[in-house]
Enzyme design. Structure first.
Site, PDB file in Angstrom:
ATOM      1  N   SER A  77      95.484  16.659 -61.855  1.00 13.18           N
ATOM      2  CA  SER A  77      95.250  15.493 -61.005  1.00 13.18           C
ATOM      3  C   SER A  77      94.459  14.429 -61.745  1.00 13.18           C
ATOM      4  CB  SER A  77      94.478  15.919 -59.752  1.00 13.18           C
ATOM      5  OG  SER A  77      93.220  16.469 -60.110  1.00 13.18           O
TER       6      SER A  77
ATOM      7  N   HIS B  99      87.484  23.610 -71.650  1.00 17.15           N
ATOM      8  CA  HIS B  99      86.529  24.283 -70.774  1.00 17.15           C
ATOM      9  C   HIS B  99      86.289  25.745 -71.150  1.00 17.15           C
ATOM     10  CE1 HIS B  99      87.784  21.010 -67.682  1.00 17.15           C
ATOM     11  NE2 HIS B  99      86.797  20.604 -68.450  1.00 17.15           N
TER      12      HIS B  99
ATOM     13  N   ALA C 208      95.357  22.783 -64.320  1.00 13.20           N
ATOM     14  CA  ALA C 208      95.564  24.021 -63.562  1.00 13.20           C
ATOM     15  C   ALA C 208      97.003  24.210 -63.112  1.00 13.20           C
ATOM     16  CB  ALA C 208      94.636  24.048 -62.357  1.00 13.20           C
TER      17      ALA C 208
ATOM     18  N   ASN D 205     103.856  16.223 -62.627  1.00 17.61           N
ATOM     19  CA  ASN D 205     102.888  16.771 -61.681  1.00 17.61           C
ATOM     20  C   ASN D 205     103.480  16.772 -60.277  1.00 17.61           C
ATOM     21  OD1 ASN D 205     100.190  17.876 -61.595  1.00 17.61           O
ATOM     22  ND2 ASN D 205      99.612  16.141 -60.323  1.00 17.61           N
TER      23      ASN D 205
ATOM     24  N   VAL E  99     105.699  22.194 -63.503  1.00 15.38           N
ATOM     25  CA  VAL E  99     105.726  21.992 -64.955  1.00 15.38           C
ATOM     26  C   VAL E  99     106.706  22.940 -65.643  1.00 15.38           C
ATOM     27  CG1 VAL E  99     104.323  21.811 -67.038  1.00 15.38           C
ATOM     28  CG2 VAL E  99     103.296  21.317 -64.811  1.00 15.38           C
TER      29      VAL E  99
ATOM     30  N   PHE F 281      92.405  25.048 -58.393  1.00  9.53           N
ATOM     31  CA  PHE F 281      91.167  24.800 -57.639  1.00  9.53           C
ATOM     32  C   PHE F 281      91.377  23.816 -56.492  1.00  9.53           C
ATOM     33  CE2 PHE F 281      88.800  27.418 -60.110  1.00  9.53           C
ATOM     34  CZ  PHE F 281      87.451  27.132 -60.271  1.00  9.53           C
ATOM     35  N   ARG F 282      92.142  22.761 -56.746  1.00  8.16           N
ATOM     36  CA  ARG F 282      92.202  21.652 -55.795  1.00  8.16           C
ATOM     37  C   ARG F 282      93.465  21.620 -54.941  1.00  8.16           C
ATOM     38  NH1 ARG F 282      89.103  20.481 -59.875  1.00  8.16           N
ATOM     39  NH2 ARG F 282      87.191  19.310 -59.515  1.00  8.16           N
TER      40      ARG F 282
END
EC number: 2.3.1.286
Length: 239
Positions: free
Chosen positions: A190, A120, A23, A212, A230, A34-35
């Site tokens: 992650s 996904h 992501a 990251n 990135v 999301f995280r």
């Protein structure tokens, strides 16, 4: 700059690079992680995001599933950023074998990448569960309630929901690419999502690079670890 020089040297030496991204690759295009602190996992809903995006929710509370899906997973205004563009350039130069992505936004292809394994699925593809007719993202965006095909079937996003398995053909292609790589760049992830993140263990090439903003399980094993965004990092690499 020493890190960028080291990365450039590795890229120059290699001709079978594979990029494994999450992501964090798309956050610079305005798509939330999301995280992250501001991501979906830190927002309040009637159910947690992993339940809202589960196969059970799709089956049992279908209308609520689609309301959440439209509101939180569709970003038609998003455009490829520097990371997507650099990877497309590396592929065009014959240095990048493949992109393996956990993202569902289609931005790698929009930037020009051709060999992309979407673990996904993609929000750009939707299919009637009854007749198989395919629909684009605009159909979902412009629909209300539960989207139906002309035949009466539900139009389901071609996205892997929680509780659903990954496409075996895509998995095999990703494993083959990673196994053949002489350099693996892990970026914007992650490495917390399985089984997707387990694919990196098929790498046995020369250089392992992690890019990251936060720590990952592979930092200590990496030949080069760069803490940063990135797109900002890859934009400094010459293809």
């Amino acid at each position: 700059m020493d890190e960028i020089r080291a990365l450039q040297k590795m890229v120059d030496e290699c001709g079978r690079i594979v990029f494994f991204g999450g992501a964090g690759v798309s956050t610079e295009s305005g798509i939330p992680d999301f995280r992250s602190v501001d991501g979906l996992y830190h927002q309040q809903y009637a159910y947690p995001p992993e339940e809202m995006l589960s196969h059970t929710m799709y089956e049992k509370k279908t209308e609520a599933f689609f309301e959440f899906y439209r509101a939180k997973l569709l970003y038609p205004q998003a455009r490829p950023n520097a990371a997507h563009k650099k990877l497309a350039q590396l592929e065009q130069k014959g240095k990048l074998l493949a992109v393996v992505t956990q993202n569902i936004d289609g931005l790698h292809q929009a930037a020009g990448s051709r060999n992309v394994y979407e673990l996904h699925g993609s929000v750009l593809r939707n299919r009637c569960v009854r007749c198989g007719r395919e629909y684009g993202i605009d159909f979902l965006l412009n629909s209300t309630g539960i989207p139906h095909c002309g035949c009466g079937g539900i139009v389901k996003p071609d996205v892997v929901l929680y509780e659903e398995g990954l496409d075996q053909n895509i998995l095999r292609g990703a494993v083959q690419a990673i196994s053949a790589a002489d350099m693996l760049i892990i970026a914007g992830t992650s490495l917390a999502v399985y089984p997707a993140s387990g694919l990196i263990h098929y790498f046995s090439g020369k250089y392992l690079v992690v890019i990251n903003k936060t720590a990952t399980a592979m930092d200590q094993k990496a030949d080069l670890h760069i803490c940063g965004r990135v797109g900002e990092v890859l934009s400094q690499v010459e293809a």
